[in-house]
Every structure is written in structure tokens, then in C-alpha cells.
Scaffold this motif. Structure first.
Motif, PDB file in Angstrom:
ATOM      1  N   ASP A 142       9.599  56.172 -41.713  1.00 51.64           N
ATOM      2  CA  ASP A 142       9.894  56.496 -40.322  1.00 51.64           C
ATOM      3  C   ASP A 142      10.507  57.887 -40.221  1.00 51.64           C
ATOM      4  OD1 ASP A 142      10.049  55.666 -37.520  1.00 51.64           O
ATOM      5  OD2 ASP A 142      12.215  55.687 -37.817  1.00 51.64           O
ATOM      6  N   LEU A 143      11.436  58.197 -41.107  1.00 52.99           N
ATOM      7  CA  LEU A 143      12.067  59.515 -41.109  1.00 52.99           C
ATOM      8  C   LEU A 143      11.078  60.594 -41.536  1.00 52.99           C
ATOM      9  CD1 LEU A 143      15.541  58.586 -42.683  1.00 52.99           C
ATOM     10  CD2 LEU A 143      15.023  59.022 -40.268  1.00 52.99           C
ATOM     11  N   HIS A 144      10.283  60.292 -42.554  1.00 51.44           N
ATOM     12  CA  HIS A 144       9.283  61.257 -43.021  1.00 51.44           C
ATOM     13  C   HIS A 144       8.276  61.593 -41.920  1.00 51.44           C
ATOM     14  CE1 HIS A 144       6.005  63.110 -45.192  1.00 51.44           C
ATOM     15  NE2 HIS A 144       5.215  62.093 -44.897  1.00 51.44           N
ATOM     16  N   LEU A 145       7.768  60.568 -41.256  1.00 53.34           N
ATOM     17  CA  LEU A 145       6.761  60.784 -40.219  1.00 53.34           C
ATOM     18  C   LEU A 145       7.353  61.465 -38.982  1.00 53.34           C
ATOM     19  CD1 LEU A 145       4.810  57.409 -40.551  1.00 53.34           C
ATOM     20  CD2 LEU A 145       4.048  59.685 -41.274  1.00 53.34           C
ATOM     21  N   GLN A 194      19.495  68.012 -57.393  1.00 50.69           N
ATOM     22  CA  GLN A 194      19.596  68.056 -55.944  1.00 50.69           C
ATOM     23  C   GLN A 194      18.247  68.211 -55.240  1.00 50.69           C
ATOM     24  OE1 GLN A 194      22.499  67.531 -54.231  1.00 50.69           O
ATOM     25  NE2 GLN A 194      23.266  67.015 -56.270  1.00 50.69           N
ATOM     26  N   ALA A 195      17.242  68.728 -55.958  1.00 49.66           N
ATOM     27  CA  ALA A 195      15.948  68.993 -55.333  1.00 49.66           C
ATOM     28  C   ALA A 195      14.918  67.960 -55.771  1.00 49.66           C
ATOM     29  CB  ALA A 195      15.467  70.388 -55.700  1.00 49.66           C
ATOM     30  N   ILE A 196      14.295  67.309 -54.805  1.00 50.82           N
ATOM     31  CA  ILE A 196      13.250  66.343 -55.126  1.00 50.82           C
ATOM     32  C   ILE A 196      12.029  66.628 -54.267  1.00 50.82           C
ATOM     33  CG2 ILE A 196      14.917  64.550 -55.720  1.00 50.82           C
ATOM     34  CD1 ILE A 196      13.981  63.162 -53.058  1.00 50.82           C
ATOM     35  N   LYS A 197      10.892  66.114 -54.716  1.00 49.17           N
ATOM     36  CA  LYS A 197       9.665  66.187 -53.926  1.00 49.17           C
ATOM     37  C   LYS A 197       9.050  64.801 -53.899  1.00 49.17           C
ATOM     38  CE  LYS A 197       5.118  68.355 -53.549  1.00 49.17           C
ATOM     39  NZ  LYS A 197       5.247  68.413 -52.076  1.00 49.17           N
ATOM     40  N   ILE A 198       8.704  64.364 -52.708  1.00 46.51           N
ATOM     41  CA  ILE A 198       8.134  63.029 -52.551  1.00 46.51           C
ATOM     42  C   ILE A 198       6.677  63.157 -52.116  1.00 46.51           C
ATOM     43  CG2 ILE A 198       8.307  60.817 -51.349  1.00 46.51           C
ATOM     44  CD1 ILE A 198      11.274  61.461 -50.846  1.00 46.51           C
ATOM     45  N   SER A 199       5.810  62.456 -52.812  1.00 44.24           N
ATOM     46  CA  SER A 199       4.408  62.367 -52.401  1.00 44.24           C
ATOM     47  C   SER A 199       4.251  61.064 -51.630  1.00 44.24           C
ATOM     48  CB  SER A 199       3.485  62.385 -53.630  1.00 44.24           C
ATOM     49  OG  SER A 199       3.610  63.606 -54.329  1.00 44.24           O
ATOM     50  N   TRP A 200       3.962  61.184 -50.358  1.00 41.10           N
ATOM     51  CA  TRP A 200       3.882  60.024 -49.468  1.00 41.10           C
ATOM     52  C   TRP A 200       2.459  59.488 -49.474  1.00 41.10           C
ATOM     53  CZ3 TRP A 200       8.532  58.476 -47.523  1.00 41.10           C
ATOM     54  CH2 TRP A 200       9.576  59.411 -47.590  1.00 41.10           C
ATOM     55  N   LYS A 201       2.295  58.220 -49.822  1.00 41.16           N
ATOM     56  CA  LYS A 201       0.957  57.648 -50.002  1.00 41.16           C
ATOM     57  C   LYS A 201       0.272  57.329 -48.682  1.00 41.16           C
ATOM     58  CE  LYS A 201      -0.086  54.978 -53.327  1.00 41.16           C
ATOM     59  NZ  LYS A 201      -0.226  53.857 -54.288  1.00 41.16           N
ATOM     60  N   PHE A 202       1.064  57.109 -47.625  1.00 44.63           N
ATOM     61  CA  PHE A 202       0.481  56.671 -46.361  1.00 44.63           C
ATOM     62  C   PHE A 202       0.729  57.719 -45.276  1.00 44.63           C
ATOM     63  CE2 PHE A 202       2.190  52.904 -48.646  1.00 44.63           C
ATOM     64  CZ  PHE A 202       0.985  52.484 -49.180  1.00 44.63           C
ATOM     65  N   LYS A 203      -0.257  57.966 -44.479  1.00 45.27           N
ATOM     66  CA  LYS A 203      -0.193  59.022 -43.475  1.00 45.27           C
ATOM     67  C   LYS A 203       0.283  58.510 -42.116  1.00 45.27           C
ATOM     68  CE  LYS A 203      -1.797  61.911 -46.462  1.00 45.27           C
ATOM     69  NZ  LYS A 203      -0.865  62.883 -47.097  1.00 45.27           N
ATOM     70  N   GLU A 204       0.309  57.211 -41.945  1.00 51.04           N
ATOM     71  CA  GLU A 204       0.757  56.651 -40.672  1.00 51.04           C
ATOM     72  C   GLU A 204       1.460  55.324 -40.913  1.00 51.04           C
ATOM     73  OE1 GLU A 204      -3.617  54.788 -39.514  1.00 51.04           O
ATOM     74  OE2 GLU A 204      -2.914  56.636 -38.563  1.00 51.04           O
ATOM     75  N   MET A 205       2.304  54.938 -39.964  1.00 48.41           N
ATOM     76  CA  MET A 205       3.103  53.725 -40.117  1.00 48.41           C
ATOM     77  C   MET A 205       2.244  52.457 -40.100  1.00 48.41           C
ATOM     78  SD  MET A 205       6.185  52.809 -40.735  1.00 48.41           S
ATOM     79  CE  MET A 205       7.337  54.071 -40.177  1.00 48.41           C
ATOM     80  N   GLU A 206       1.126  52.505 -39.406  1.00 45.47           N
ATOM     81  CA  GLU A 206       0.263  51.325 -39.351  1.00 45.47           C
ATOM     82  C   GLU A 206      -0.211  50.934 -40.751  1.00 45.47           C
ATOM     83  OE1 GLU A 206      -2.792  50.982 -36.281  1.00 45.47           O
ATOM     84  OE2 GLU A 206      -1.890  52.727 -35.307  1.00 45.47           O
ATOM     85  N   THR A 207      -0.558  51.923 -41.559  1.00 43.31           N
ATOM     86  CA  THR A 207      -1.024  51.640 -42.928  1.00 43.31           C
ATOM     87  C   THR A 207       0.107  51.055 -43.761  1.00 43.31           C
ATOM     88  OG1 THR A 207      -2.464  53.568 -42.711  1.00 43.31           O
ATOM     89  CG2 THR A 207      -2.233  52.599 -44.896  1.00 43.31           C
ATOM     90  N   LEU A 208       1.296  51.645 -43.642  1.00 43.32           N
ATOM     91  CA  LEU A 208       2.438  51.102 -44.371  1.00 43.32           C
ATOM     92  C   LEU A 208       2.716  49.675 -43.924  1.00 43.32           C
ATOM     93  CD1 LEU A 208       4.933  51.424 -46.265  1.00 43.32           C
ATOM     94  CD2 LEU A 208       6.195  52.144 -44.233  1.00 43.32           C
ATOM     95  N   SER A 209       2.655  49.432 -42.617  1.00 41.89           N
ATOM     96  CA  SER A 209       2.904  48.089 -42.099  1.00 41.89           C
ATOM     97  C   SER A 209       1.936  47.089 -42.680  1.00 41.89           C
ATOM     98  CB  SER A 209       2.823  48.080 -40.563  1.00 41.89           C
ATOM     99  OG  SER A 209       3.823  48.917 -40.010  1.00 41.89           O
ATOM    100  N   ASP A 210       0.665  47.478 -42.795  1.00 42.79           N
ATOM    101  CA  ASP A 210      -0.332  46.594 -43.386  1.00 42.79           C
ATOM    102  C   ASP A 210       0.037  46.240 -44.832  1.00 42.79           C
ATOM    103  OD1 ASP A 210      -1.824  46.552 -41.087  1.00 42.79           O
ATOM    104  OD2 ASP A 210      -3.189  48.151 -41.715  1.00 42.79           O
ATOM    105  N   VAL A 211       0.493  47.252 -45.584  1.00 43.82           N
ATOM    106  CA  VAL A 211       0.889  47.034 -46.978  1.00 43.82           C
ATOM    107  C   VAL A 211       2.121  46.121 -47.037  1.00 43.82           C
ATOM    108  CG1 VAL A 211       1.767  48.140 -49.061  1.00 43.82           C
ATOM    109  CG2 VAL A 211      -0.103  49.195 -47.777  1.00 43.82           C
ATOM    110  N   LEU A 212       3.087  46.371 -46.156  1.00 46.65           N
ATOM    111  CA  LEU A 212       4.322  45.575 -46.174  1.00 46.65           C
ATOM    112  C   LEU A 212       4.060  44.127 -45.782  1.00 46.65           C
ATOM    113  CD1 LEU A 212       6.930  48.056 -44.618  1.00 46.65           C
ATOM    114  CD2 LEU A 212       6.536  47.522 -47.021  1.00 46.65           C
ATOM    115  N   THR A 213       3.089  43.888 -44.910  1.00 46.83           N
ATOM    116  CA  THR A 213       2.791  42.515 -44.506  1.00 46.83           C
ATOM    117  C   THR A 213       2.096  41.741 -45.626  1.00 46.83           C
ATOM    118  OG1 THR A 213       0.695  43.219 -43.512  1.00 46.83           O
ATOM    119  CG2 THR A 213       2.617  43.059 -42.067  1.00 46.83           C
ATOM    120  N   GLN A 214       1.540  42.485 -46.591  1.00 45.81           N
ATOM    121  CA  GLN A 214       0.843  41.824 -47.710  1.00 45.81           C
ATOM    122  C   GLN A 214       1.738  41.692 -48.944  1.00 45.81           C
ATOM    123  OE1 GLN A 214      -2.647  44.285 -48.258  1.00 45.81           O
ATOM    124  NE2 GLN A 214      -3.225  44.076 -46.100  1.00 45.81           N
ATOM    125  N   SER A 215       2.912  42.308 -48.910  1.00 42.64           N
ATOM    126  CA  SER A 215       3.782  42.294 -50.094  1.00 42.64           C
ATOM    127  C   SER A 215       4.698  41.089 -50.091  1.00 42.64           C
ATOM    128  CB  SER A 215       4.629  43.573 -50.119  1.00 42.64           C
ATOM    129  OG  SER A 215       5.466  43.653 -49.002  1.00 42.64           O
TER     130      SER A 215
END
Length: 259
Positions: A191-194, A238-259
Motif C-alpha cells: 500500500d505504501l509502495h503503490l 541503511q540503504a536497501i532496494k526492494i523489487s516489488w513482484k506485483f504492480k497493483e493491489m488486486e494481484t497482491l490481494s489474489d495472492v493473499l487470498t490463496q495463502s
């Protein structure tokens, strides 16, 4: 400075009511339409039409229908798989975003008590916080003593509704063991990333503090999400880089509902 209001008086946590309203709500539904749908649903038999209108317009809408209803849309998708604890934590997040006084109370009073090893938090603690906030100019005008007393009980009551304090009508309540749930952690990170928050700034965002998490705690959460395959974290110190696998919250939600 965001000024404090008494909006919590319209309703505290409203966990069950919010769950029902989310089930009834549909995208693009207006506040009056949701009120009418709820009114005729038969699912609020002990609530007057006026009270139900206030719940929808003054509680549900400011918390979940902001940003074109995005919070409601995402919560509705996740609702079937959220545990009671996960739902409480998600509602805490959005209620605090809509009510700065509750957010600051939890960050500055609840978690300080928790970190200090205290076992209880009282309405008097909340009252001292409200009085101090008024003295600091965080309200549009000075509140009457009766308002200060009421708002103090709203703060502790809301904290109890969301699982931070023990339930019941008590002037002093026990602090409960509290830890952010994995699904909530994943949702908040994305949510913060998007919302455009940079990777390093994300670790220090004030929303994490609602769950008692410091910079290093958040980094640990991000690493756990990486182990779950929800993202990839690189870097050290102190410095990190995150590679975000999902481009929208709907996709993440789909993954979370299956986990």
C-alpha cells in the motif's frame, strides 16, 4: 499540523458493522445508496435509520471510501480470508488514517506504555494525552471538560475494539500481546509502495508505528515477506532496494487470498 476532531464519537471500532457494510457495498456505490442498501438489508435490525446513516456517512465513508473507495475495494476482496485479528488490524490502520488523534494516541501513549513494561492503560492516561494535545494547539478550539472526558474514553474503547487493550467497560484496561499479522504486513508494505513511498522512506513510515514497529522491525518484516516470495529485498545497512513482484493491489490481494 493536522488538527484533532471528535469524529470518533460517531462510532468506535465498529468491527462487525464494518464487516457487514463491506459485504453490502459495491464499487461506485454512493454513501446514500449504501445507507439505503444497509437499511433495507435487514442486517441492522437494532439500529435506527438515523444511527445507520451516521455510521455510514461519518464512520465508514471517511475510513474506507476515500481514494475512490480503494480501501473498501481491497478489504472486500480480502474479507473472506481475513481472521478476526487480521480484520481488526486492517480496520485499525484505516481508522487511524482517518482520525489523527487515535493514531497519535496509539503511537505516543499505547506503545510507550507497552515498551515501558506497563501492564495497564487507563482513561486517565488518555485524558492526560488529550489535555496535552489541546495545550499544544492540536484542536481548532479548546474542548470543554466533558468533551475531553468523552474523547478519552473513545480512544481507549477504540483501542480495545481493535485488540490492543482488553475489552469491557473499564476505566483501566490490560495491554494485550500485539503483533502485526503477516497478511497485514504485506498489505501495508505494498500500500505504501503503490502510494509512491520510496523503499528506504517506507521503512520509517508512521503507519508501521501503529503496530509498534521501528525501522529495524520493519526491515525484518520486509525480509520475512521476501522469504514468502512476495518481494525481493537487496542491500545492507541503511540503504536497501526492494523489487516489488506485483504492480497493483488486486494481484497482491489474489495472492493473499490463496495463502
Amino acid at each position: 499540523m493536522i488538527q484533532y476532531t471528535t469524529q470518533l464519537q460517531a462510532g468506535l471500532g465498529l468491527v462487525n458493522e464494518t464487516k457487514t457494510l463491506l459485504e453490502l457495498w459495491e464499487p461506485a456505490m454512493t454513501v446514500p445508496q449504501l445507507h439505503q442498501t444497509a437499511l433495507h438489508s435487514g442486517r441492522f435490525p437494532n439500529v435506527t435509520a438515523r444511527r445507520l446513516r451516521n455510521l455510514v456517512a461519518e464512520c465508514f465513508a471517511p475510513r474506507y471510501l476515500v481514494d475512490d473507495g480503494t480501501p473498501a475495494f481491497n478489504l472486500k476482496r480480502l474479507l473472506p480470508v481475513l481472521s478476526s485479528t487480521e480484520l481488526q488490524q486492517m480496520l485499525l490502520l484505516f481508522t487511524c488514517r482517518a482520525n489523527a488523534i487515535l493514531a497519535d494516541f496509539i503511537r505516543d501513549v499505547y506503545w510507550q506504555k507497552y515498551a515501558g513494561g506497563y501492564s495497564e492503560l487507563s482513561n486517565d492516561d488518555a485524558r492526560a494525552f488529550v489535555t496535552r494535545s489541546i495545550d499544544q494547539g492540536k484542536t481548532a478550539k479548546r474542548w470543554a471538560e466533558t468533551t475531553v472526558k468523552r474523547v478519552s474514553t473513545y480512544l481507549t474503547g477504540c483501542a480495545a475494539d481493535y485488540g490492543l487493550l482488553e475489552d469491557g467497560s473499564k476505566s483501566t484496561r490490560r495491554l494485550l500481546l500485539y503483533r502485526i499479522a503477516p497478511r497485514v504486513s504485506a498489505y501495508l508494505a505494498y500500500d505504501l509502495h503503490l502510494a509512491g513511498i520510496g523503499d528506504n522512506a517506507l521503512l520509517d513510515h508512521e503507519d508501521w508505528q501503529l503496530f509498534g514497529l521501528s525501522h529495524h522491525d520493519v526491515l525484518d518484516e520486509i525480509k520475512r515477506l521476501s522469504l514468502q516470495g512476495l518481494l525481493i529485498v537487496q542491500g545492507a545497512g541503511q540503504a536497501i532496494k526492494i523489487s516489488w513482484k506485483f504492480k497493483e493491489m488486486e494481484t497482491l490481494s489474489d495472492v493473499l487470498t490463496q495463502s
